[in-house]
Design an enzyme around this catalytic site. Structure first.
Site, PDB file in Angstrom:
ATOM      1  N   LYS A   9       0.830  -1.202   0.000  1.00 25.07           N
ATOM      2  CA  LYS A   9       0.000   0.000   0.000  1.00 25.07           C
ATOM      3  C   LYS A   9       0.871   1.262   0.000  1.00 25.07           C
ATOM      4  CE  LYS A   9      -3.715  -2.404   2.455  1.00 25.07           C
ATOM      5  NZ  LYS A   9      -4.511  -2.443   3.704  1.00 25.07           N
ATOM      6  N   TYR A  49     -12.032  -2.923  -3.739  1.00 25.50           N
ATOM      7  CA  TYR A  49     -12.590  -3.052  -2.388  1.00 25.50           C
ATOM      8  C   TYR A  49     -14.116  -3.117  -2.383  1.00 25.50           C
ATOM      9  CZ  TYR A  49      -8.011  -2.280  -0.286  1.00 25.50           C
ATOM     10  OH  TYR A  49      -6.700  -2.404   0.111  1.00 25.50           O
ATOM     11  N   ASN A 112      -1.648  -0.082   7.408  1.00 23.73           N
ATOM     12  CA  ASN A 112      -1.104  -1.411   7.717  1.00 23.73           C
ATOM     13  C   ASN A 112      -0.228  -2.005   6.615  1.00 23.73           C
ATOM     14  OD1 ASN A 112      -3.062  -2.252   5.914  1.00 23.73           O
ATOM     15  ND2 ASN A 112      -4.247  -3.410   7.412  1.00 23.73           N
ATOM     16  N   HIS A 115      -1.611  -5.485   1.579  1.00 22.16           N
ATOM     17  CA  HIS A 115      -2.845  -6.255   1.386  1.00 22.16           C
ATOM     18  C   HIS A 115      -2.461  -7.621   0.835  1.00 22.16           C
ATOM     19  CE1 HIS A 115      -6.813  -7.438  -0.180  1.00 22.16           C
ATOM     20  NE2 HIS A 115      -6.136  -7.849  -1.238  1.00 22.16           N
ATOM     21  N   GLU A 126      -8.809 -11.078  -7.649  1.00 23.46           N
ATOM     22  CA  GLU A 126      -7.914  -9.919  -7.584  1.00 23.46           C
ATOM     23  C   GLU A 126      -6.838  -9.972  -8.668  1.00 23.46           C
ATOM     24  OE1 GLU A 126      -8.315  -8.865  -2.838  1.00 23.46           O
ATOM     25  OE2 GLU A 126      -6.818 -10.332  -3.452  1.00 23.46           O
TER      26      GLU A 126
END
Length: 148
Positions: A9, A49, A112, A115, A126
């Protein structure tokens, strides 16, 4: 062989963690099959998402993902989805074990770092979304040193 989708990310990219994260997957013995360094636009982030669209944090998550470039990857190997999740650590970094990516490099759930697909089915979806052109079909010369 099983494949998974991994995305570093924007915070992971900005903090210079790309090499460290790739290294952890390589050292485990997984094979990199595809990689993109990309700025994600809002419609694409919303599509990625979509399963979280009803959650109260959805808009913030989308804004976060479009805030800077990401590194999208496909990794391949035996049990790579489950093992990849273990390498990554719990979604909430404070619940992540030391030695995991999130346990070592993240504090807040909203930053965080990474992913990873949570199931083979989501990985397939994905990978198709992020890599419609497909992945590189190759095998490392180390394959026989990793797998029986």
């Amino acid at each position: 062989m099983e494949q998974t989708f991994i995305m570093i990310k924007p915070d992971g990219v900005q903090r210079g963690l790309v090499g460290e994260i790739i290294s952890r997957f390589e050292k485990k013995g997984f094979s990199l099959k595809a990689l993109k360094f990309i700025n994600v636009d809002r419609p694409f982030a919303e599509k990625h998402y979509a399963d979280l669209s009803a959650k109260p944090f959805f808009n913030g998550l989308v804004e976060y993902i479009v805030s800077g470039p990401v590194v999208a990857m496909v990794w391949e190997g035996k049990g790579v989805v489950l093992t990849g999740r273990k390498i990554i650590g719990a979604t909430n970094p404070l619940a992540s074990e030391p030695g995991t990516i999130r346990g070592d490099f993240a504090i807040d759930i909203g930053r965080n770092v990474i992913h990873g697909s949570d199931a083979v089915e989501s990985a397939t979806k994905e990978i198709a979304l992020w890599f419609p052109e497909g992945v590189v079909n190759w095998q490392s010369s180390l394959h026989s040193w990793i797998y029986e």
